[in-house]
Enzyme design. Sequence first.
Site, PDB file in Angstrom:
ATOM      1  N   HIS A  64      -2.547   7.090  -8.270  1.00 58.67           N
ATOM      2  CA  HIS A  64      -1.551   5.724  -8.679  1.00 58.67           C
ATOM      3  C   HIS A  64      -2.240   3.763  -8.173  1.00 58.67           C
ATOM      4  O   HIS A  64      -3.251   4.368  -7.696  1.00 58.67           O
ATOM      5  CB  HIS A  64      -0.634   5.526  -8.697  1.00 58.67           C
ATOM      6  CG  HIS A  64      -0.013   5.290  -6.886  1.00 58.67           C
ATOM      7  ND1 HIS A  64       0.901   5.425  -7.058  1.00 58.67           N
ATOM      8  CD2 HIS A  64      -0.647   4.657  -5.733  1.00 58.67           C
ATOM      9  CE1 HIS A  64       1.282   5.305  -5.584  1.00 58.67           C
ATOM     10  NE2 HIS A  64      -0.530   4.958  -4.631  1.00 58.67           N
ATOM     11  N   ASP A 121       2.305  -5.196  -5.478  1.00 51.59           N
ATOM     12  CA  ASP A 121       3.562  -4.785  -5.813  1.00 51.59           C
ATOM     13  C   ASP A 121       4.432  -5.147  -4.623  1.00 51.59           C
ATOM     14  O   ASP A 121       4.093  -5.817  -3.314  1.00 51.59           O
ATOM     15  CB  ASP A 121       3.287  -3.420  -6.168  1.00 51.59           C
ATOM     16  CG  ASP A 121       2.078  -2.971  -5.134  1.00 51.59           C
ATOM     17  OD1 ASP A 121       1.812  -3.720  -4.026  1.00 51.59           O
ATOM     18  OD2 ASP A 121       1.915  -1.524  -5.413  1.00 51.59           O
ATOM     19  N   GLU A 140       1.836   4.541 -11.804  1.00 55.22           N
ATOM     20  CA  GLU A 140       2.544   5.988 -11.571  1.00 55.22           C
ATOM     21  C   GLU A 140       1.674   6.369 -12.903  1.00 55.22           C
ATOM     22  O   GLU A 140       2.282   6.106 -13.931  1.00 55.22           O
ATOM     23  CB  GLU A 140       3.938   6.187 -11.208  1.00 55.22           C
ATOM     24  CG  GLU A 140       4.180   6.238 -10.335  1.00 55.22           C
ATOM     25  CD  GLU A 140       3.955   6.165  -8.652  1.00 55.22           C
ATOM     26  OE1 GLU A 140       2.712   6.732  -8.652  1.00 55.22           O
ATOM     27  OE2 GLU A 140       4.892   6.436  -8.145  1.00 55.22           O
ATOM     28  N   ASN A 167      -1.776  10.899  -5.942  1.00 54.29           N
ATOM     29  CA  ASN A 167      -1.467  11.537  -7.283  1.00 54.29           C
ATOM     30  C   ASN A 167      -2.332  10.131  -8.639  1.00 54.29           C
ATOM     31  O   ASN A 167      -1.934  10.496  -9.783  1.00 54.29           O
ATOM     32  CB  ASN A 167      -0.287  10.758  -8.172  1.00 54.29           C
ATOM     33  CG  ASN A 167       0.877   9.764  -7.266  1.00 54.29           C
ATOM     34  OD1 ASN A 167       0.425   8.818  -6.909  1.00 54.29           O
ATOM     35  ND2 ASN A 167       1.752   9.453  -7.841  1.00 54.29           N
TER      36      ASN A 167
HETATM   37  C1  F6R Z   1      -0.656  -0.699  -1.612  1.00 57.09           C
HETATM   38  C2  F6R Z   1      -0.500   0.324  -3.154  1.00 57.09           C
HETATM   39  C3  F6R Z   1      -0.535   1.329  -3.703  1.00 57.09           C
HETATM   40  C4  F6R Z   1      -1.474   1.982  -2.003  1.00 57.09           C
HETATM   41  C5  F6R Z   1      -1.414   3.191  -2.165  1.00 57.09           C
HETATM   42  C6  F6R Z   1      -2.933   3.966  -1.320  1.00 57.09           C
HETATM   43  O1  F6R Z   1       0.266  -2.261  -2.122  1.00 57.09           O
HETATM   44  O2  F6R Z   1       0.059  -0.919  -4.260  1.00 57.09           O
HETATM   45  O3  F6R Z   1      -0.826   2.023  -4.740  1.00 57.09           O
HETATM   46  O4  F6R Z   1      -2.954   1.482  -2.158  1.00 57.09           O
HETATM   47  O5  F6R Z   1       0.123   3.722  -2.401  1.00 57.09           O
HETATM   48  O6  F6R Z   1      -1.325   3.657  -0.496  1.00 57.09           O
HETATM   49  P1  F6R Z   1      -2.790   4.537   1.720  1.00 57.09           P
HETATM   50  O7  F6R Z   1      -3.858   3.339   0.967  1.00 57.09           O
HETATM   51  O8  F6R Z   1      -0.886   3.930   2.977  1.00 57.09           O
HETATM   52  O9  F6R Z   1      -3.260   5.512   1.759  1.00 57.09           O
END
Ligand code: F6R
Length: 242
Positions: A139, A68, A144, A137
């Site tokens: 995702h 992303d 989301e 959440n």
């Molecule tokens: C990042 C992504 C997100 C993160 C998720 C967890 O490319 O796609 O899904 O993997 O938000 O983030 P952290 O590792 O910062 O807790």
Amino acid sequence: MINIIKVNNEQQFNETGAGIIASLLQSKPRAILGLATGSTPVGVYGKLIELYLEGVVSFKQASSYNLDEYIGLPANHPESYRQFMNDKLFNHIDILLENTHVPSGNAVDPDKAAADYSELLENAGQIDLQLLGLGHNGHIGFNEPSDELQGPPHIVTLDERTRQANARFFKSIDEVPTHAITMGIGSILHAKQILLMAKGADKAEIVAQALKGPITTQCPASFLQTHPNVVVLLDQAAGRLV
Ligand code: F6R
């Protein structure tokens, strides 16, 4: 099938994650990697850099596709995911930058940028190993929770909770982008193997929901239960309920 690996400390976490990626590259130097940003994989990328410097692994023939990218940040913005990947991994290993792909978040036409990324992924073929972090959440990528999920790469409106969680990297919440381009659930599930990584007590409940709860669009990571080859790397705190 989901194979859960629980480790005892940060060092083991990073070594195990990097080990899985390094073994793939050793057996398949031309591997296609699906990469993630966020805090969770940073230490794994650090360990991969060490393995590269020790001559254990090379990325020379590998290619990568990131999950992303924020919409509206210039590619060289310190918090753009392109910049993150260059800083945390690509600039320190022998991967060819032209073989690394991140959705274009600063395109004039973001819809076209998402469609272009979709085409790029289709032409690339199957990703060998897709890395994922896990949002509080549920995702994965920026898919989301919602009444419906999309298969291919698309534009998303970021959840308020996601923006708040990521505000730690920006000067203020107002600077956190509101939209992103993300691989869809279909793009993620198309990978041959998936490595989901989560650390910390604050992830324990969502890890349990994702791996043991009902498969629902309200917890996008729960769709990983339908994939034939998922490895889940957890520290003890994140793995407390599974
Ligand atoms: C990042 C992504 C997100 C993160 C998720 C967890 O490319 O796609 O899904 O993997 O938000 O983030 P952290 O590792 O910062 O807790």
